[in-house]
Design an enzyme around this catalytic site. Sequence first.
Site, short mmCIF file in Angstrom:
data_model
loop_
_atom_site.label_atom_id
_atom_site.label_comp_id
_atom_site.label_asym_id
_atom_site.label_seq_id
_atom_site.Cartn_x
_atom_site.Cartn_y
_atom_site.Cartn_z
N TYR A 188 14.66 30.17 6.43
CA TYR A 188 13.75 31.00 7.07
C TYR A 188 13.41 31.62 8.17
O TYR A 188 13.60 30.36 8.77
CB TYR A 188 12.21 30.46 6.57
CG TYR A 188 12.10 30.46 5.29
CD1 TYR A 188 12.21 32.16 4.04
CD2 TYR A 188 11.79 29.29 4.03
CE1 TYR A 188 11.62 32.40 2.65
CE2 TYR A 188 11.58 29.32 3.07
CZ TYR A 188 11.50 31.23 2.39
OH TYR A 188 11.18 30.67 1.01
N LYS A 207 0.75 -1.36 -0.29
CA LYS A 207 0.00 0.02 -0.23
C LYS A 207 1.04 1.10 -0.22
O LYS A 207 2.17 1.31 0.66
CB LYS A 207 -0.96 -0.07 1.36
CG LYS A 207 -0.27 0.28 3.05
CD LYS A 207 -1.33 0.37 3.54
CE LYS A 207 -0.21 0.43 5.13
NZ LYS A 207 -1.41 0.71 6.46
N MET A 244 10.80 24.93 1.37
CA MET A 244 10.03 23.94 0.53
C MET A 244 11.16 22.86 -0.46
O MET A 244 10.56 21.38 -1.04
CB MET A 244 9.12 24.92 -0.63
CG MET A 244 8.30 23.94 -0.60
SD MET A 244 7.15 25.14 -2.03
CE MET A 244 5.81 25.53 -1.02
N ARG A 281 -10.50 0.65 14.96
CA ARG A 281 -10.51 1.20 13.80
C ARG A 281 -11.56 1.41 12.81
O ARG A 281 -12.94 0.81 13.50
CB ARG A 281 -9.35 1.65 13.27
CG ARG A 281 -8.00 2.61 13.83
CD ARG A 281 -6.61 2.39 12.62
NE ARG A 281 -5.87 0.91 12.00
CZ ARG A 281 -5.21 1.06 11.88
NH1 ARG A 281 -4.27 2.15 11.60
NH2 ARG A 281 -4.27 -0.17 11.20
#
Length: 380
Positions: free
Chosen positions: A264, A34, A311, A131
């Site tokens: 940053y 998956k 980023m 779940r």
Amino acid sequence: MPERAAVIDLAAVRDNVRHLVELAAPAAVMAVVKADAYGHGALPVARAALEAGAGWLGVAHISEALPLRAAGIDAPLLAWLHTVDSDFSAAVAANIDLGCSGWELPHIVAAAQLLNTTARIHLKIDTGLGRNGSTPADWQEFVRLARQAELAGAVRVVGIFSHLAVADEPARPETDEQLAVFMRAVAQAEAAGLRPAQRHIANSAGVLSRADTHFDLVRPGLAIYGLSPFADRTSKSLGLRPAMTLRTVVSVCKDVPAGQGVSYGLTYHTAGPTTLGLIPLGYADGIPRIATGGPVRVNGVTYPVVGRIAMDQMVIDLGRAALVAAGASMIGAEAILFGPGDDGEASADEWAVAAGTINYEVVTRISSRVPRVYRNAVPT
């Protein structure tokens, strides 16, 4: 080689699967592919796992299973997480086994009747994870309805399964409690006339630490990719080999004075005159923004990331001595974030520590902007 790449060693995948097959025997192994095989590439990993002895494949969503069938993979394949918009008809038509927690049963029956065939289903019991899966209180009625559908020819109940919550902490008692609930659920199903050939509950941690969780089938995910599910045990100690190496090249190398701010927020300033190296990977590539301090290995030396990860890029402080030793510039030098550790590079576990997360997330979140490069695609 692309300028940024997640290099996947399929020989490592095969070795890991062979090891898990040996540990799980006589239970069969379902290789969980998956989430694009935890970021490693579903189709190449699925093929490698089957070549190495896995008997089944597992995914969360039908939409992950259908491309495997379209690629020609005909091995038993289970998808277990559905919504009201899931394409049950396409799954049944493609001979995909379906996990069923209760509400899905009439949808699966309708799909089978529409196609004039019999759907293969695995009933899920919630043994404590909370779940999906039928609650123990609803289980007997769920089993009755499943048996009714089976007698009508719409479904065949081929499995009963659940999922372990704390197997990665072997000393905790909840695993024993879950096993007791699971065994009662299987007994109730058999008393109602069901004859599931596949009982399965073990994840990677269960396969590696609890033989009593193996039953007929096990579902390792993380271990296939060579990573440890345990906080206190390494991949190597478990006989596993990490399959992914995340690498790029140094794209900028420049001298800066003392007090130079970096990235940053200017959370880092250089302590003295030094050289900064720019690494062209960032959170858009799947590197956690929070992982300042994550290790990057260049020319045999490991440097921590300084300042905030952006980023598209991050910065390492190379130091003046490193630059001189490298011969004036490291532009173009290979930069490895993590790998199997054969050449001293860091592991995905170390990046997980830097990001305050787990190794599962580190590899799975590597984005599609980073090309996958496969090694050892053909078994030797």
